[in-house]
Design an enzyme around this catalytic site. Structure first.
Site, PDB file in Angstrom:
ATOM      1  CB  THR A 150       2.090   9.292  -3.386  1.00 46.37           C
ATOM      2  OG1 THR A 150       0.662   9.283  -3.303  1.00 46.37           O
ATOM      3  CG2 THR A 150       2.515   9.916  -4.703  1.00 46.37           C
ATOM      4  N   GLY A 151       3.026   7.469  -0.938  1.00 50.36           N
ATOM      5  CA  GLY A 151       2.717   6.938   0.394  1.00 50.36           C
ATOM      6  C   GLY A 151       2.589   5.432   0.396  1.00 50.36           C
ATOM      7  CB  THR A 165       6.734   3.030   3.130  1.00 49.02           C
ATOM      8  OG1 THR A 165       5.947   3.875   3.976  1.00 49.02           O
ATOM      9  CG2 THR A 165       7.620   3.886   2.231  1.00 49.02           C
ATOM     10  CB  ILE A 181      -4.245   1.383   1.440  1.00 50.27           C
ATOM     11  CG1 ILE A 181      -5.337   0.894   2.399  1.00 50.27           C
ATOM     12  CG2 ILE A 181      -4.800   1.475   0.024  1.00 50.27           C
ATOM     13  CD1 ILE A 181      -6.502   1.860   2.563  1.00 50.27           C
ATOM     14  N   GLY A 182      -1.209   1.730   0.522  1.00 50.63           N
ATOM     15  CA  GLY A 182      -0.261   2.080  -0.538  1.00 50.63           C
ATOM     16  C   GLY A 182       0.681   0.940  -0.871  1.00 50.63           C
ATOM     17  CB  SER A 219     -11.907   8.159   2.734  1.00 48.29           C
ATOM     18  OG  SER A 219     -12.541   7.654   3.897  1.00 48.29           O
ATOM     19  CE1 TYR A 265      -8.294  10.818   5.724  1.00 48.31           C
ATOM     20  CE2 TYR A 265     -10.532  10.195   6.312  1.00 48.31           C
ATOM     21  CZ  TYR A 265      -9.343   9.917   5.668  1.00 48.31           C
ATOM     22  OH  TYR A 265      -9.208   8.748   4.953  1.00 48.31           O
TER      23      TYR A 265
END
Length: 264
Positions: A13-14, A16, A19-20, A141, A154
């Site tokens: 996921t994510g 594009t 890190i993804g 993280s 976050y």
């Protein structure tokens, strides 16, 4: 060590950019069929094309859906009903003072950073258990343990990732499925580069130099004394997804450059 993920399907996921994307590239290089995900069609199409260009013979397809919503997760599941590897990478971040964060932002961070992984893990894990093989990775993280004062909303979501991954690993104990969390530290993604750009230009620095200055000033406990590259983070994720990592589960694996000042 040769990691071979031929005949495995991986959803990232994510993926594009940042890190993804690096994780998707690493999995494709290991032979996995990779599903690239982003919120909208154009970035997904560009990422798929970039992966195919970068990895000869790569088996890559894309699906645009906002997995920060229940509807987006359902759409992805309908398009991709099964997976051998699920990397819950999608996430949002940004500094904001605690006293200025409205309820709506707390909810948005919770939905994207936590509930996307909850919903997709709940959907894909049963199929992995049936096959007695699977890998689920939550990209957490170092901020999940070292909560930033300027990004409390976050940090709390990244702590949540750790709790969920540990609990899920116990829930699927003995099934051949592993669940882990990976904790990056400061990483030079496109988003971070953009954040650093204005200050770098004013200081007459390159982006890399600005990143190093940020680490030394804001994450002074860093042992590598620089930002990690996206590939350095992706390398650990790809290993955790591999057959070789079969005894690694329920773990919080750090690729934080030594920022967390603890040996455990």
């Amino acid at each position: 060590m040769k990691i071979d993920l031929t005949n495995k399907t991986a959803i990232v996921t994510g993926s594009t950019a940042g890190i993804g994307f690096a994780i998707a590239k690493g999995l494709a290089e290991a032979g996995a069929t990779v599903v690239v995900n982003g919120r909208t069609g154009s970035p997904v199409e560009k990422a798929v094309a970039a992966l195919i260009a970068a990895v000869p013979g790569a088996r890559v397809r894309g699906f645009a859906a906002d997995v920060g919503t229940a509807e987006g997760c359902e759409a992805l599941l309908n398009a991709e009903p099964s997976a051998d590897i699920l990397v819950n990478n999608v996430g949002i971040y940004g500094p904001q003072d605690f006293f200025e964060i409205p309820d709506s932002e707390w909810s948005r961070f919770f939905e994207v950073n936590i509930m996307s992984g909850v919903r997709l893990s709940r959907a894909y894990l049963p199929g992995m258990q049936e096959k007695a093989w699977g890998r689920v990775v939550f990209v957490s993280s170092e901020s999940g343990l070292n909560i930033p004062a300027d990004m409390i909303h976050y940090g709390f979501t990244k702590t949540g990732n750790l709790a969920i991954s540990r609990g899920l690993a116990k829930r699927v104990a003995g099934t051949g499925v592993t669940v882990n969390a990976v904790l990056p530290g400061p990483t030079l993604t496109e988003g971070v580069e953009e954040m650093l750009r204005e200050g770098a230009e004013k200081a007459g620095q390159t982006i890399a130099e600005a990143g190093t200055a940020f680490v030394k000033n804001e994450r002074s406990t860093s042992i590598i004394q620089r930002m990690a590259t996206v590939d350095e983070v992706a390398n650990l994720v790809v290993y955790v997804c591999s057959p070789q990592a079969s005894a690694t589960t329920g773990a919080a694996l750090r690729v934080d450059g030594g920022v967390l000042d603890t040996i455990a």
